[in-house]
Design an enzyme around this catalytic site. Structure first.
Site, short mmCIF file in Angstrom:
data_model
loop_
_atom_site.label_atom_id
_atom_site.label_comp_id
_atom_site.label_asym_id
_atom_site.label_seq_id
_atom_site.Cartn_x
_atom_site.Cartn_y
_atom_site.Cartn_z
N ARG A 187 3.56 11.45 -11.69
CA ARG A 187 4.63 10.99 -10.81
C ARG A 187 5.90 10.68 -11.60
NH1 ARG A 187 3.13 6.23 -6.84
NH2 ARG A 187 3.41 4.99 -8.73
N LYS A 236 10.19 7.40 -8.07
CA LYS A 236 10.16 5.97 -8.39
C LYS A 236 11.30 5.69 -9.36
CE LYS A 236 6.54 2.52 -8.76
NZ LYS A 236 6.44 2.12 -7.34
N GLU A 291 8.45 3.59 5.17
CA GLU A 291 7.67 2.64 4.38
C GLU A 291 8.49 1.38 4.19
OE1 GLU A 291 7.06 3.58 0.21
OE2 GLU A 291 8.61 5.11 0.27
C1 LIG Z 1 5.49 2.06 -6.28
C2 LIG Z 1 5.79 2.24 -4.84
C3 LIG Z 1 4.77 2.30 -3.87
C4 LIG Z 1 3.31 2.11 -4.20
O1 LIG Z 1 2.79 3.08 -5.04
P1 LIG Z 1 1.41 2.85 -5.79
O2 LIG Z 1 1.28 4.04 -6.66
O3 LIG Z 1 0.34 2.80 -4.76
O4 LIG Z 1 1.52 1.56 -6.53
C5 LIG Z 1 5.13 2.53 -2.55
N1 LIG Z 1 6.43 2.66 -2.19
C6 LIG Z 1 7.42 2.58 -3.08
C7 LIG Z 1 8.83 2.74 -2.61
C8 LIG Z 1 7.15 2.37 -4.44
O5 LIG Z 1 8.14 2.29 -5.31
#
Ligand SMILES: *Cc1c(COP(=O)(O)O)cnc(C)c1O
Length: 345
Positions: A84, A186, A222
């Site tokens: 990722r 991210k 989300e």
């Molecule tokens: C990090 C993150 C998540 C959760 O991801 P995980 O890999 O399950 O920890 C969900 N949404 C956003 C916007 C994030 O930055």
């Protein structure tokens, strides 16, 4: 090895300076990442004009190391974090860190900070923060020449102290991600612009903001830092699907758990806010590394409340089963699918 003398069960989610961190450097001159290694130096010295400071050229990851029931120190699917961050980096014109180097860096940092890994049963974990950023000067808008990749760790307490109480969230009028923007990577930039929204939500008494799709404002995306899951009235796990949602590793793991461990039907598709308000779903939860699942009891849409059947007192039965099964897999009490648990020591 003697553990640090910490009150593990009462740690908060905050930064504690640990003993070792990992640093690697990329220069345009070399055209590749150097070998990297551990250091005790927690300070970064960089140009006042570094790319990260001017144009926010940086991406990050978050994962945890913890102790299993049988006493091993492990991380959960670090290869997915590596991939990722690779994908996130490419989107911001950052030279991606090779997947193997990322996993090795995480491994080294956890091993060197073994004394900081919380003991089994405390609910605490060692949170790892890998990140990469433009470190060389940039004044015209373009990618930096040179980059640094770091991984540090910090011990964090149990996400839920005294039970996972359902939270009250709201539909926000702010947007998190444009249709062809950066919602699926991210990057710190996605968080900077969410700060005003979250401060306002907290002031108004809500735990989180639920963002809708920016184009039509009809679909659930989300929250600022977690994906959303629903359980439909017929017990199907319904998972919002969109190109501007961050691909949560917890969510992808829970989808697998739902299908292969719990025999649930899973439907990954666009989910409309109207369906929620019309009562199509009986349970709802947020998912991410920190909490695994955090139940949502009630959603506020512009002053009108919608409460899920599971209510504000307890986590619903399906969310509860999903959470305990994934936790059991992570902690070595339930057999994990091949490759999910990365053993460090
Ligand atoms: C990090 C993150 C998540 C959760 O991801 P995980 O890999 O399950 O920890 C969900 N949404 C956003 C916007 C994030 O930055």
């Amino acid at each position: 090895m003697e553990k640090k003398n910490l009150d593990w069960a009462n740690l908060s989610f905050s930064y504690v300076k640990t003993d070792y961190r990992y640093v690697a450097n990329y220069t345009a001159a070399a055209g590749k990442w150097d070998e990297g290694g551990l250091t005790t130096d927690d300070q970064i010295v960089m140009s006042e004009d570094a790319g990260v400071l001017q144009y926010s050229q940086s991406v990050f990851e978050g994962l945890k190391a913890y102790t299993t029931k049988d006493g091993h120190i492990v991380t959960f699917r670090p290869d997915l974090n590596a991939q990722r961050m690779y994908d996130s980096a490419k989107r911001l014109e950052i030279p991606p860190v090779p997947v193997d180097q990322f996993v090795d860096a995480v491994h080294q940092v956890v091993k060197a900070n073994e004394a900081w890994v919380p003991p089994y049963g405390t609910g605490a974990t060692l949170y790892l923060r890998p990140y990469v950023f433009g470190i060389s000067p940039v004044i015209g808008v373009k990618p930096a020449d040179d980059y640094q990749f770091r991984v540090f760790c910090t011990p964090v307490g149990p996400y839920f102290k005294g039970g996972a109480k359902p939270i009250y969230v709201r539909i926000t009028d702010y947007d998190r991600a444009a249709p062809h923007g950066t919602g699926n990577i991210k990057a710190g930039l996605n968080y900077a612009m969410s700060l005003e929204a979250i401060v306002e939500a907290h002031q108004a008494g809500f735990a989180e903001n639920i963002y809708l799709d920016a184009a039509t404002r009809t679909k659930i995306e989300e929250t600022g830092g977690a994906n959303i899951l629903f359980v439909a009235q017929d017990d199907t796990l319904v998972v919002p699907k969109s190109n501007s949602i961050l691909p949560s590793i917890t969510r992808r793991s829970l989808v697998y758990v739902a299908e292969h461990y719990l025999g649930m039907k899973v439907d990954e598709r666009p989910v409309y806010l109207k369906e929620v308000l019309d009562g199509e779903f009986k349970e709802c939860g947020l998912c991410g590394t920190a909490a695994v699942i955090s139940p949502i009891g009630k959603i506020n849409d512009h002053g009108k409340d919608y409460e899920f059947a599971s209510g504000m007192e307890e986590m619903g039965p399906w969310m509860s089963k999903l959470r305990s099964t994934l936790l059991g897999i992570q902690e070595g009490e339930i057999e994990a699918p091949e490759g999910w648990i990365h053993v460090i020591g």
